[in-house]
Scaffold this motif. Structure first.
Motif, PDB file in Angstrom:
ATOM      1  N   GLY B  77     -52.292 -15.997  68.373  1.00  0.00           N
ATOM      2  CA  GLY B  77     -51.835 -17.381  68.201  1.00  0.00           C
ATOM      3  C   GLY B  77     -52.630 -18.023  67.097  1.00  0.00           C
ATOM      4  N   GLY B  78     -53.322 -19.097  67.426  1.00  0.00           N
ATOM      5  CA  GLY B  78     -54.096 -19.799  66.406  1.00  0.00           C
ATOM      6  C   GLY B  78     -55.389 -19.101  66.052  1.00  0.00           C
ATOM      7  N   GLY B  79     -55.849 -18.229  66.938  1.00  0.00           N
ATOM      8  CA  GLY B  79     -57.136 -17.570  66.693  1.00  0.00           C
ATOM      9  C   GLY B  79     -58.298 -18.521  66.830  1.00  0.00           C
ATOM     10  N   THR B  80     -58.197 -19.457  67.780  1.00  0.00           N
ATOM     11  CA  THR B  80     -59.277 -20.425  67.930  1.00  0.00           C
ATOM     12  C   THR B  80     -60.103 -20.172  69.177  1.00  0.00           C
ATOM     13  OG1 THR B  80     -57.812 -21.911  69.087  1.00  0.00           O
ATOM     14  CG2 THR B  80     -58.062 -22.248  66.743  1.00  0.00           C
ATOM     15  N   LYS B  98     -47.534 -17.135  64.687  1.00  0.00           N
ATOM     16  CA  LYS B  98     -47.490 -18.497  64.129  1.00  0.00           C
ATOM     17  C   LYS B  98     -46.260 -18.761  63.270  1.00  0.00           C
ATOM     18  CE  LYS B  98     -51.654 -18.518  62.421  1.00  0.00           C
ATOM     19  NZ  LYS B  98     -52.234 -17.313  63.065  1.00  0.00           N
ATOM     20  N   GLU B 122     -50.535 -29.737  67.475  1.00  0.00           N
ATOM     21  CA  GLU B 122     -50.547 -31.003  66.748  1.00  0.00           C
ATOM     22  C   GLU B 122     -49.231 -31.237  66.013  1.00  0.00           C
ATOM     23  OE1 GLU B 122     -53.757 -31.375  63.972  1.00  0.00           O
ATOM     24  OE2 GLU B 122     -53.388 -33.497  63.684  1.00  0.00           O
ATOM     25  N   VAL B 123     -48.673 -30.161  65.459  1.00  0.00           N
ATOM     26  CA  VAL B 123     -47.401 -30.292  64.743  1.00  0.00           C
ATOM     27  C   VAL B 123     -46.308 -30.707  65.721  1.00  0.00           C
ATOM     28  CG1 VAL B 123     -45.699 -29.053  63.385  1.00  0.00           C
ATOM     29  CG2 VAL B 123     -48.119 -28.562  63.075  1.00  0.00           C
ATOM     30  N   PRO B 143     -55.416 -29.172  66.984  1.00  0.00           N
ATOM     31  CA  PRO B 143     -55.119 -29.115  65.553  1.00  0.00           C
ATOM     32  C   PRO B 143     -54.869 -27.708  65.033  1.00  0.00           C
ATOM     33  CG  PRO B 143     -57.066 -30.427  65.954  1.00  0.00           C
ATOM     34  CD  PRO B 143     -56.708 -29.791  67.242  1.00  0.00           C
ATOM     35  N   ALA B 144     -55.293 -26.697  65.778  1.00  0.00           N
ATOM     36  CA  ALA B 144     -55.134 -25.356  65.243  1.00  0.00           C
ATOM     37  C   ALA B 144     -54.460 -24.394  66.199  1.00  0.00           C
ATOM     38  CB  ALA B 144     -56.496 -24.789  64.852  1.00  0.00           C
ATOM     39  N   ILE B 317     -61.636 -31.778  68.111  1.00  0.00           N
ATOM     40  CA  ILE B 317     -62.448 -30.705  67.551  1.00  0.00           C
ATOM     41  C   ILE B 317     -63.917 -31.020  67.700  1.00  0.00           C
ATOM     42  CG2 ILE B 317     -61.002 -29.542  65.887  1.00  0.00           C
ATOM     43  CD1 ILE B 317     -61.582 -31.951  64.095  1.00  0.00           C
TER      44      ILE B 317
END
Lengths: 405, 492, 575
Positions: B77-80, B98, B122-123, B143-144, B317
């Protein structure tokens, strides 16, 4: 602090260590929107750079492409919770790629060669630099005001310097210009890392011969010394790229030679905003349309000039200024900067058309910008996709509304 | 590996798959670097391919192909995630979801949105906002991170969770691709196999998410307390009240200082609690009044609106702001009951002091009066011993936390090692899921059901580390007494 | 010591009212702003013999003519607000205090210059100029009390230097009275300096040409030699009149931003200096802030690393610069503080000694460090002075250098720790120089750094001039050119007495310990009777006298450069 050494890079890791790869900068990134892969956004590039340094990999073409597919718009820095100086890092990295002979990407190297030979990146004849100057435009040789035209104005969009000088004349200022003695401001070279680049000449037998080295410091110093010897104290810019470079990069190169810059810099929109504040700006005509303003990255996020152009636009009678969804510090990039348009032409246009879509969504009929490159790129996008929107710069608007054309 | 080389031709015919070094490097990895011991140095940390499927069919193609050839697939996914949930350990294919980021349909009557799982929170929030709609829950990494990503790590505590429950509670239905390539629609209890399982049961392609109308007003307050006990009591009280807050966080003074760079007046020690309500204006007012009364009666001091706003603006964040002060963030998240928090905090400070780490924590409220306790061990990974001290500190903390009845919040690569020893029930559950849906074991290997590292080895490593570090500290003291001359140290 | 007759003659030259040789006056004029350790004072005995306050250039010239014939040492003095010992009468003699020459002679609005007497106080000059709508481009932070001539002689940077450069860039012309009493204008009379330069005549074979150093090897003096006399500490002559550059009085807008860490502040400083053109860019470290907090003078800022950036210019310029300043502070996670606070801090620019109450003594030390190395330098300083109480502030110059100023808290009533603590001031400068910096001002204490400060060429020219004009080294001795140590009579006697007591004891003990040597070879040296002891006592006194003569020949700079490490060591033990 320990440094990582590889055969190719000697890069200070302290800078990239700041980034925690939280990817907050990802979805707004100009190049991520275009390419959609993890290597193509700010944080991804830093992670890549870190891998290349720590694992001592050899630089390949994909890496160079990834590094050069950045439009240096600084949206990432703006979104970063700790403001990692990403653009500084990427410019430094590009400089190093040029040093080891792997950069710049694609045909960007030609810009450096042209600056070396002709003092402008457009291959224009340096003796025709001031040809836009018609006799009805008044310039002087002892004024305290100077005007830095820039290469795009001199060779590509001659209407811009004409409009600017007319505008300055309107306020009773007869600026000094350097004419043929003006050299490139070096923005394209610094952005693409060609700070010191050897210039080769192809010989008949196909081998390359070293002609010289294009040294940004020398070119910049030439400009500064010229202005200094003419006694210029205030310098006006119509080009956001030149303005950004003068304000942020020239002092770095000049400091070793002469200390602090001998003149103050002002972008044309700042100049107009101050005239308006002082009550000297009286519009002759109104502009009865809905407009939206696009913040050029080099003017807005890089230097922080966001309010001045808006004040100017709002002062026009009859105008209705609407903001796009992403504006000011969050503004989207037009895709022209940092060598992106020169290196990735089609992608740059599709970035611009996305921005235009956003402008059209607001219901505006005119898209105002204050940067030559933004205008150029938007015009290309409009031409390609037949958008029903006018793209103008602030100085164009000024000339139209003041009946100076 | 050999197999992969054989299959190069077949895969590289696809335009949406890349085998370039740049792409592979940038797609293998996480927010943090993962220490080598989790890979046991034989395993491959680098993927062989990166794939960007743009439709369910493409996902199905690639999974079918992979299970036929037994190539590992790591959905990303976002890799966060901080624990390596999307890091390859045996090479294979990275399935970057993504690109699946379209909103398929929005139903504002029944209040749901059908959206592809690769969209960034966030989008989605922004896009819904244009139609005056809002999400019910969002993670702190909004956000990510992507919808699929938060689902796969089992998102429980974020913004909106105290009021609307965990992420699973807010999903109506999802479209998935099973590891063997079959496309399926899952509803009800079956969805549990995809919640918190790091993608071992398959890849979620799209889902129907509950949404709500944009709240009329959002407001909150921040109070300073002089002890963690008091703050936790208050938090429990607030969480059990009938009017639920949308966000509640407790932070300690160190954390606040490091992330905001300043402290509210009158707060020399203790901790802070920030609470936010949203909804209609009356609800918010009522909630705020209640919270203020409760806090004031417990001796809390109002930190002021400006500090609340600063913290609320940074809700997404916030932990990244710690990076301003330290080069490396190691952290561990626990799922914990409020009464255990003060004890765990005490333990944390004690252990941290032993390891000479400036530790700090924050706590976020999830559903049903449970907290996510996030403990930080700021260190510097360029100094190996320092970095390892941070890691050992967290390792000790995990042991203590289990004693107190807490559980690990995210598993991923790094925490799977604790699973078999401390959460045997869940381990069995995951093994069953793996057995049932992914018999070829290609989906996200070395997560949840198998660990590269054994607990015993890890324990030994960290206790050794502690000893060595203490020894070097002793040596350093000795060195200071008998100072080695500069020229000897420089080797002249 | 000046003879009584000569004193009378001096008084006649200056005028009875402007001359004094009374004791309290001599004490008053024998120190500068830095509190010297008592022992150093005892050692050097800096006490003037007389004080003259000339009112015209002619008087100064006459004074110098008189003194150079007799050989009375002369020390020019402004208001003594520097701490580098530039105005200390190391060889006693006459102090010429210039403060009576405090007129504004002419203001030239065409060329934007002003001619003033060297003794005018900056503050008064600024007031006079303000009425005319003018200002000087840069003035020192001690402007309320220091004199124009003093700053010209000491050199350095101050408020306004970030945009317009230090005093060196402000001086257009100087009127200087050379040691022999002749008066020159530095802007035009430069050639005159080389006029009486002679080829050196050697009465002996000087060796191969390649090894001979002669002043003629150096560049000829150009017409404009102002640069040579600025920051020369009056060692080359006495500055009597100064012509300074002027700028129109424009509006000034101070801005204050605060940061949470050193790194952020330094990065912000770099960007602010690059992107904007501040009139005065100044920072305060958190240690300084905490000290201000202790004396309850700290401004209410959110961070403890504070930048004061002042903009000067037309409305347009200032507005543009402030906009950019805002942007860069935000970029580095800083906070812009309200305008009242900025105005307050700007108003306090002349009073950095607000923290003196904590001392009660403050030992200052200043050094230039390149802005690129500032972070390393501050880190280095923190490590080096662990356990000491000190605070650092700094102002940035137009060349991107930081004039870093450290204040060390101390108590001069505790004599020995105070003496040993003196090493900190010297070390601070050394660390700055190690980080690529240079000394701030030479004066007396920085004499070991004069070569790196002036550069080889300039120092060579200065040495040439000094040698020819002032062969007796009587104008401001021991400054710039280190010169021999001049110990006080008390100290000389002490050495002799110690030697005369030590010698008999040593000889006696040697006789006891090594009878095989002493008894066998030099039996007459071992004192046995009282008479022998008296002989040995006299012998000791003679040895002591020889020692004293040698000690007095050691150059000042040498003592200073080897003394630092010793003091550091003892301080560590003592502390």
């Amino acid at each position: 602090m320990r440094r990582f050494f590889t055969s190719e890079f000697d890069f200070d890791p302290d800078k990239i260590v700041m980034c925690s790869n939280c990817s907050t900068c990802r979805w707004t990134c100009t190049s991520y929107e275009e390419f959609g892969t993890e290597a193509m956004f700010a944080g991804g590039r830093l992670r890549l750079l870190r891998s290349y340094i720590e694992r001592k990999l050899t630089v390949d073409d994909d890496f160079v492409k990834a590094v050069y597919a950045c439009s240096t718009c600084e949206q990432c820095v703006e979104r970063c919770p700790i403001k990692v100086p990403y653009v500084e890092i990427i410019e430094d990295l590009r400089k190093r790629l040029v040093e080891i002979g792997k950069g710049p990407y694609g045909g960007l190297g030609a810009m450096g060669d042209r600056v070396f030979h002709k003092h402008n990146p457009y291959d224009g004849d340096p003796t025709t630099r001031a040809d836009w100057l018609t006799p009805d435009l008044k310039v002087s040789d002892d004024s305290k005001w100077g005007y830095f035209v820039g290469c795009t104005g001199s060779f590509r969009r001659m209407e811009i310097p004409v409009a600017t000088v007319k505008m300055l004349n309107h306020f009773g200022i007869e600026p000094q210009i350097l004419g043929n003695e003006e050299y490139c401001c070096c923005s394209p070279l610094i952005r693409t890392g060609q700070v010191k680049k050897p210039v080769y000449k192809k010989q008949e037998d196909g081998s390359k011969k070293l002609v010289g080295v294009v040294d940004v410091g020398e070119v910049i110093n030439h400009n500064i010394e010229e202005f200094k010897s003419r006694g210029v104290e205030h310098l006006i810019y119509s080009c956001s790229g030149c303005y950004r470079t003068t304000t942020l990069d020239w002092p770095k190169f000049y400091r070793e030679r002469g200390g602090i810059l001998p003149f103050s810099t002002q972008h044309l929109s700042q100049f107009l905003a101050l005239r308006f504040k002082k009550g000297e700006l009286k519009w002759k005509n109104g502009y009865n349309e809905k407009v939206t303003y696009h913040d050029p990255c080099h003017l807005g996020r890089h230097v922080g000039i966001l309010d001045a152009p808006r004040e100017v636009i709002k002062s026009i009678p009859g105008i209705e200024l609407v903001e796009m969804e992403r504006n000011r510090y969050d503004s989207k990039c037009c895709g022209a900067g940092g060598g992106f348009k020169a290196g990735f032409g089609d992608e740059a246009i599709s970035v611009a058309s996305r921005r235009i879509d956003e402008a059209i969504e607001t219901g505006a009929t005119t898209l105002i910008s204050s940067c030559v490159f933004c205008k150029l790129n938007f015009m290309d996008a409009v031409k390609k996709h037949d958008y029903k929107i006018k793209v103008v710069n602030i100085e164009d608007l000024f000339i139209d509304l003041m009946e100076l054309s | 590996m050999n197999q992969v080389i054989q299959d190069v031709r077949e895969l590289s015919e696809l335009s949406w798959v890349s085998s370039s070094m740049t792409e592979r490097l940038s797609a293998s990895g996480d927010t943090t670097g993962i220490p080598y011991y989790h890979y046991r140095w034989k395993k491959k940390w680098l993927a062989d391919y990166v794939a960007w499927p743009t439709s369910t069919e493409q996902v199905s193609t690639i999974l079918a192909f992979a299970s036929k050839k037994k190539i590992p697939v790591v959905p990303r996914g976002g890799g966060t995630c901080y624990y390596g949930s999307a890091s390859p350990t045996r090479g294979g294919i990275i399935l970057d979801t993504k690109v699946l980021d379209k909103i398929l349909s929005i139903n504002s009557d029944e209040m749901w949105v059908h959206v592809q799982a690769g969209i960034v929170w966030e989008v989605l929030e922004i896009k819904l906002g244009r139609q005056n709609l809002a999400l019910r829950v969002t993670p702190q990494s909004a956000p990510a991170s992507t919808l699929g990503g938060w689902l796969a790590i089992g998102g429980k505590a974020g913004i909106g969770t105290p009021k609307f429950g965990n992420m699973l509670d807010n999903i109506l239905e999802m479209n998935v691709v099973r590891p063997d390539g079959t496309i399926d629609t899952v509803t009800g209890d079956d969805m549990k196999t995809f919640y918190g399982t790091s993608g071992i049961a398959g890849v979620v392609v799209s889902l129907k998410l509950k949404i709500r109308a944009k709240p009329e007003s959002v407001d909150g307050l921040m109070f300073a307390f002089d002890s963690v006990e008091k703050a936790c009591d208050m938090a429990r009280w607030i969480a059990n009240a009938s009017l639920k807050p949308v966000y509640l966080r407790i932070t300690d003074i160190e954390y606040e200082w490091r992330s905001q760079g300043g402290l509210p007046p009158h707060s020399k020690n203790g901790c802070f609690i920030i609470v936010t309500y949203d909804g209609t204006k009356e609800e918010v007012e009522q909630g705020l009044k209640m919270a203020r009364d409760v806090f004031e009666s417990a001796g809390g001091i109002d930190a002021g609106q400006s500090f609340y706003e600063k913290n609320w603006d940074d809700r997404f964040i916030i932990e990244m702001k710690l990076k301003l002060e330290v080069p490396t963030l190691s952290m561990q998240n626990f799922w914990i009951k409020p009464d255990a928090v003060p004890k765990l905090t005490e333990k944390m400070y004690k252990i941290a002091k032993k390891y000479k780490i400036n530790s700090c924590f924050y706590v976020v409220l999830g559903p049903e009066t449970n907290f996510r306790f996030c403990a930080f061990a700021p260190s510097d990974h360029r100094h190996w011993m320092h970095f390892m001290s941070g890691k050992s500190m967290l390792h000790h903390l995990v042991k203590e936390a289990y004693k107190l009845g807490a559980k690990l919040y995210t598993l991923g690569l790094q925490n799977t090692v604790y699973l078999e020893k401390f959460q045997p029930d869940e381990f069995r559950q995951y093994t069953d899921i793996r057995q049932q849906w992914d018999p070829t074991k290609i989906m996200n290997p070395d997560k949840l059901t198998n660990s590269n590292m054994t607990y015993r080895r890890m324990n030994l490593m960290f206790s050794m580390n502690g000893r060595i570090r203490r020894l070097t500290a002793l040596l350093r003291v000795a060195k200071n007494i008998l100072q080695i001359p500069e020229w000897v140290r420089e080797g002249r | 010591m000046i003879k009584r007759k000569e004193l009378q003659e001096l008084a006649d030259i200056v005028g009875e009212d402007y001359f004094s040789s009374e004791d309290y006056m001599r004490d008053l004029y024998s120190s500068d702003i830095a509190a010297l350790p008592g022992l150093v004072n005892d050692l050097l005995k800096t006490k003037a013999d007389a004080i003259a306050q000339p009112t015209t250039t002619e008087i100064v010239s006459n004074l110098l003519k008189f003194c150079s014939t007799i050989g009375i040492p002369i020390v020019p003095r402004g208001h003594g607000t520097s701490g580098y010992g530039g105005a200390l009468p190391t060889r006693n003699g006459l102090i010429i205090e210039m403060t009576r020459m405090n007129e504004v002679y002419s203001i030239d609005k065409e060329n934007m210059t002003v001619e003033v007497g060297a003794g005018i106080i900056w503050g008064n000059l600024l007031e006079v100029l303000e009425d005319e709508g003018l200002s000087v481009a840069a003035y020192p932070s001690s402007a309320p009390s220091s004199t124009v001539g003093g700053w010209v002689a000491a050199g350095g940077t101050g408020i306004g230097s970030t945009k317009y450069g230090g005093i060196k860039d402000q001086v257009v012309d100087l009127e200087v009275v050379l040691p022999d009493g002749s008066v020159i204008r530095t802007k035009t009379d430069g050639q005159q300096l080389s006029a009486n330069r002679k080829e050196p005549v050697y009465n002996y074979y000087p060796g191969s040409d390649a090894y001979v150093w002669a002043p003629t090897d150096h560049d000829q003096f150009s017409d404009d030699v102002s640069d040579l006399f600025v920051d020369s500490n009056g060692a080359l002559g006495i500055i009597t009149k100064v012509v300074l550059k002027l700028i129109p009085l424009l509006n000034i807008r101070p801005m204050v931003a605060s940061f949470r860490s050193r790194k952020l502040m330094i990065h912000a400083l770099k960007d602010i200096l690059e992107a904007t053109r501040p009139f005065y860019l100044h920072f305060v470290t958190n240690a300084f802030y905490h000290m201000l907090e202790e004396v309850e003078q700290a401004p209410e800022t959110s961070g403890h690393w504070i930048i004061l950036s002042t903009y000067e210019g037309t409305d347009d310029e200032v507005a543009g610069e402030v906009e950019k300043f805002h942007h860069f502070v935000k970029r580095h996670n800083g906070t812009i503080e309200p305008d009242e606070l900025a105005n307050h801090e700007w108003g306090e620019r002349f009073y950095p000694m607000r923290i003196k109450r904590l001392g009660p003594s403050l030992a200052p030390s200043e050094v230039y460090v390149p802005l690129e190395n500032l972070e390393a330098f501050l880190k280095n300083i923190d490590d080096h002075f662990k356990g000491e109480q000190f605070a650092v502030e700094g102002a940035i110059t137009n060349m991107g250098e930081v004039a870093a100023l450290a204040w060390f808290l101390d108590d001069e009533r505790r004599r020995i720790p105070f003496l040993l603590g003196w090493y900190r001031s010297l070390d601070f400068i050394d660390i700055g120089i190690k980080n690529g910096g240079r000394a701030y001002s030479i004066g007396m204490w920085n004499v070991p750094h004069s070569r790196s400060y002036y550069g080889k060429k300039k120092l060579g020219q200065m040495a040439d001039l000094k040698q020819r004009m002032d062969p007796k080294k009587s104008v401001n001795p021991n400054k710039v050119f280190s010169g021999p140590l001049n110990l006080s009579m008390r100290f000389n006697l002490l050495i002799m007495v110690v030697a005369s007591i030590a010698v008999p004891i040593v000889l006696y003990l040697a006789g006891l310990l090594f009878p095989s040597i002493m008894g066998a070879y030099v039996p007459w040296l071992v004192p046995v009777t009282v008479f022998d002891f008296i002989i040995a006592f006299w012998l000791g006194m003679c040895i002591g006298y020889i020692l004293v003569e040698f000690v007095n020949l050691i150059p000042m700079g040498f003592v200073l450069s080897i003394g630092g490490p010793f003091m550091r060591l003892f301080r560590k033990i003592w502390h």
